[in-house]
Design a protein around this motif. Structure first.
Motif, PDB file in Angstrom:
ATOM      1  N   MET A  47       0.849  -1.187   0.000  1.00 18.36           N
ATOM      2  CA  MET A  47       0.000   0.000   0.000  1.00 18.36           C
ATOM      3  C   MET A  47       0.891   1.246   0.000  1.00 18.36           C
ATOM      4  N   SER A  48       0.699   2.131  -0.977  1.00 15.71           N
ATOM      5  CA  SER A  48       1.525   3.315  -1.084  1.00 15.71           C
ATOM      6  C   SER A  48       1.158   4.311   0.008  1.00 15.71           C
ATOM      7  N   GLN A  49       2.012   5.356   0.164  1.00 15.83           N
ATOM      8  CA  GLN A  49       1.755   6.359   1.196  1.00 15.83           C
ATOM      9  C   GLN A  49       0.451   7.102   0.928  1.00 15.83           C
ATOM     10  N   ARG A  50       0.205   7.439  -0.364  1.00 21.01           N
ATOM     11  CA  ARG A  50      -1.029   8.147  -0.706  1.00 21.01           C
ATOM     12  C   ARG A  50      -2.246   7.280  -0.452  1.00 21.01           C
ATOM     13  N   GLU A  51      -2.165   5.977  -0.823  1.00 23.22           N
ATOM     14  CA  GLU A  51      -3.281   5.069  -0.574  1.00 23.22           C
ATOM     15  C   GLU A  51      -3.516   4.911   0.920  1.00 23.22           C
ATOM     16  N   GLY A  52      -2.384   4.857   1.698  1.00 27.11           N
ATOM     17  CA  GLY A  52      -2.529   4.736   3.137  1.00 27.11           C
ATOM     18  C   GLY A  52      -3.212   5.943   3.743  1.00 27.11           C
ATOM     19  N   MET A  53      -2.873   7.140   3.248  1.00 28.03           N
ATOM     20  CA  MET A  53      -3.520   8.357   3.730  1.00 28.03           C
ATOM     21  C   MET A  53      -5.012   8.322   3.440  1.00 28.03           C
ATOM     22  N   SER A  54      -5.390   7.938   2.219  1.00 30.50           N
ATOM     23  CA  SER A  54      -6.811   7.875   1.853  1.00 30.50           C
ATOM     24  C   SER A  54      -7.532   6.860   2.710  1.00 30.50           C
ATOM     25  N   HIS A  55      -6.894   5.707   2.921  1.00 27.24           N
ATOM     26  CA  HIS A  55      -7.474   4.649   3.739  1.00 27.24           C
ATOM     27  C   HIS A  55      -7.740   5.139   5.156  1.00 27.24           C
ATOM     28  N   ARG A  56      -6.763   5.822   5.747  1.00 26.96           N
ATOM     29  CA  ARG A  56      -6.931   6.324   7.110  1.00 26.96           C
ATOM     30  C   ARG A  56      -7.994   7.415   7.169  1.00 26.96           C
ATOM     31  N   GLU A  57      -7.976   8.315   6.194  1.00 30.83           N
ATOM     32  CA  GLU A  57      -8.937   9.418   6.199  1.00 30.83           C
ATOM     33  C   GLU A  57     -10.371   8.908   6.096  1.00 30.83           C
ATOM     34  N   VAL A  58     -10.603   7.931   5.236  1.00 30.51           N
ATOM     35  CA  VAL A  58     -11.952   7.386   5.062  1.00 30.51           C
ATOM     36  C   VAL A  58     -12.461   6.792   6.360  1.00 30.51           C
ATOM     37  N   ASN A  59     -11.636   5.970   7.007  1.00 30.01           N
ATOM     38  CA  ASN A  59     -12.086   5.282   8.210  1.00 30.01           C
ATOM     39  C   ASN A  59     -12.168   6.210   9.410  1.00 30.01           C
ATOM     40  N   VAL A  60     -11.226   7.149   9.547  1.00 29.79           N
ATOM     41  CA  VAL A  60     -11.302   8.106  10.650  1.00 29.79           C
ATOM     42  C   VAL A  60     -12.554   8.970  10.517  1.00 29.79           C
ATOM     43  N   THR A  61     -12.852   9.399   9.289  1.00 31.15           N
ATOM     44  CA  THR A  61     -14.064  10.195   9.061  1.00 31.15           C
ATOM     45  C   THR A  61     -15.312   9.403   9.433  1.00 31.15           C
ATOM     46  N   ALA A  62     -15.345   8.133   9.040  1.00 38.35           N
ATOM     47  CA  ALA A  62     -16.496   7.293   9.363  1.00 38.35           C
ATOM     48  C   ALA A  62     -16.631   7.097  10.869  1.00 38.35           C
ATOM     49  N   ILE A  63     -15.510   6.885  11.559  1.00 44.13           N
ATOM     50  CA  ILE A  63     -15.543   6.690  13.010  1.00 44.13           C
ATOM     51  C   ILE A  63     -16.084   7.927  13.712  1.00 44.13           C
ATOM     52  N   VAL A  64     -15.614   9.105  13.299  1.00 42.99           N
ATOM     53  CA  VAL A  64     -16.048  10.356  13.931  1.00 42.99           C
ATOM     54  C   VAL A  64     -17.538  10.586  13.706  1.00 42.99           C
ATOM     55  N   ILE A  65     -17.979  10.444  12.457  1.00 43.02           N
ATOM     56  CA  ILE A  65     -19.393  10.705  12.138  1.00 43.02           C
ATOM     57  C   ILE A  65     -20.304   9.712  12.848  1.00 43.02           C
ATOM     58  N   LEU A  66     -19.944   8.433  12.832  1.00 42.04           N
ATOM     59  CA  LEU A  66     -20.784   7.429  13.474  1.00 42.04           C
ATOM     60  C   LEU A  66     -20.803   7.595  14.989  1.00 42.04           C
ATOM     61  N   SER A  67     -19.680   8.005  15.556  1.00 43.51           N
ATOM     62  CA  SER A  67     -19.605   8.168  17.013  1.00 43.51           C
ATOM     63  C   SER A  67     -20.475   9.320  17.503  1.00 43.51           C
ATOM     64  N   LEU A  68     -20.749  10.293  16.653  1.00 40.77           N
ATOM     65  CA  LEU A  68     -21.612  11.409  17.038  1.00 40.77           C
ATOM     66  C   LEU A  68     -23.069  10.989  17.177  1.00 40.77           C
ATOM     67  N   ARG A  69     -23.425   9.843  16.563  1.00 35.37           N
ATOM     68  CA  ARG A  69     -24.769   9.265  16.677  1.00 35.37           C
ATOM     69  C   ARG A  69     -25.856  10.196  16.167  1.00 35.37           C
ATOM     70  N   ASN A  70     -25.549  10.901  15.088  1.00 32.08           N
ATOM     71  CA  ASN A  70     -26.552  11.767  14.457  1.00 32.08           C
ATOM     72  C   ASN A  70     -27.025  11.219  13.115  1.00 32.08           C
ATOM     73  N   CYS A  71     -26.762   9.932  12.875  1.00 33.37           N
ATOM     74  CA  CYS A  71     -27.081   9.341  11.574  1.00 33.37           C
ATOM     75  C   CYS A  71     -28.411   8.597  11.563  1.00 33.37           C
ATOM     76  N   GLY A  72     -29.125   8.647  12.681  1.00 33.46           N
ATOM     77  CA  GLY A  72     -30.411   7.967  12.737  1.00 33.46           C
ATOM     78  C   GLY A  72     -30.306   6.461  12.850  1.00 33.46           C
ATOM     79  N   LEU A  73     -29.138   5.953  13.213  1.00 32.20           N
ATOM     80  CA  LEU A  73     -28.923   4.516  13.364  1.00 32.20           C
ATOM     81  C   LEU A  73     -29.044   4.133  14.833  1.00 32.20           C
ATOM     82  N   SER A  74     -29.436   2.897  15.080  1.00 30.00           N
ATOM     83  CA  SER A  74     -29.536   2.421  16.454  1.00 30.00           C
ATOM     84  C   SER A  74     -28.151   2.317  17.078  1.00 30.00           C
ATOM     85  N   LYS A  75     -28.100   2.317  18.416  1.00 32.00           N
ATOM     86  CA  LYS A  75     -26.821   2.206  19.107  1.00 32.00           C
ATOM     87  C   LYS A  75     -26.135   0.880  18.789  1.00 32.00           C
TER      88      LYS A  75
END
Length: 267
Positions: free
Chosen positions: A1-29
């Motif tokens: 995995m290249s450095q750029r791919e690694g950055m994209s991979h981390r950014e996607v998952n960190v963004t998902a973790i932050v948004i889901l942790s806020l619990r404003n997506c209308g999903l059950s706990k």
């Protein structure tokens, strides 16, 4: 995995973790906990955990949609936590022996790993546990879920008045569930199939990554399988999250907030 791919991979998952942790997506706990666990496992590139978290999520959705009586007891935050911890522990124990299969200096599979019957049995066990068994479980539970949704939709159509032309919101919700389940299954199968084929046809001769091995179709298949397997660590969260309207809204809010902050900083 290249450095750029690694950055994209981390950014996607960190963004998902932050948004889901806020619990404003209308999903059950319960549902949110599975998705966060998947994103964390993907962020750590712990592929076995990610695969089995996907299976656990699929089972949870099957019970929530098809087993109304069991849903009350199973689809809880406590159950989700127990399942997540158990999957993590089993995955660590499953991959522990691989530490002794790698040559300590060259970081390649040892001669014993390629030749010994014990290691051959271990490789077979590994292939069954990840991803052959998850393949089967996901397909089975998705098939049962889709069949239940189709049957319920047919019944709802019969019960609805013929003069009513408005869309049924419940049927629309179930249709989205079917699309989500099929998208997950297709993504999982496509990204893991080359790795399964390579594992099933692993050559007995250990080339130890010499120039001779680099030019073979087996090496190309191996590298394609590894690339797609690593890619799967950032696609699952996208499939689950971006199909949810409120998740997209939270993502847009975050993007606007960052843009405003950058503009103020430049001023």
């Amino acid at each position: 995995m290249s450095q750029r791919e690694g950055m994209s991979h981390r950014e996607v998952n960190v963004t998902a973790i932050v948004i889901l942790s806020l619990r404003n997506c209308g999903l059950s706990k319960c549902l949110t906990r599975y998705l966060v666990a998947m994103a964390v496992a993907d962020l750590m590139v712990n592929t076995d955990c990610s695969v089995w978290f996907t299976v656990a999520f699929t089972v949870d959705r099957f019970i929530a949609i098809c087993c109304q009586k069991l849903q009350i007891k199973y689809c809880t935050v406590r159950t989700a936590t127990v399942v997540i911890v158990a999957v993590g522990a089993v995955s660590c124990a499953q991959n522990g022996p691989f530490y002794f299969a790698v040559h300590p200096q060259r970081c390649v599979a040892s001669h014993e790993y390629m030749r010994a019957p014990v290691w051959a049995a271990y490789r077979l066990f590994e292939n069954i546990m990840t991803p052959v068994l998850p393949f089967g479980l996901i397909l089975i539970f998705n098939t049962l879920t889709v069949r239940h949704i189709v049957a319920v939709n047919r019944l709802r159509r019969k019960l609805r008045c013929k003069s009513e032309f408005k869309k049924d919101p419940e049927m629309e919700k179930r249709r989205k569930s079917v699309i989500l389940l099929f998208a997950l299954s297709a993504n999982f199968i496509l990204t893991w199939t080359p790795q399964v084929i390579y594992s099933m046809t692993l050559p007995k001769e250990n080339y130890s990554y010499t120039d001779k091995y680099f030019s073979t179709p087996m090496y190309i298949l191996q590298q394609c399988g590894m690339m797609l397997k690593m890619l799967s660590t950032c696609t699952n969260t996208c499939i689950y999250g971006l199909t949810q309207r409120k998740f997209r809204e939270e993502l847009k809010k975050g993007a606007r907030y960052l843009l405003i902050c950058n503009v103020k900083h430049l001023k």
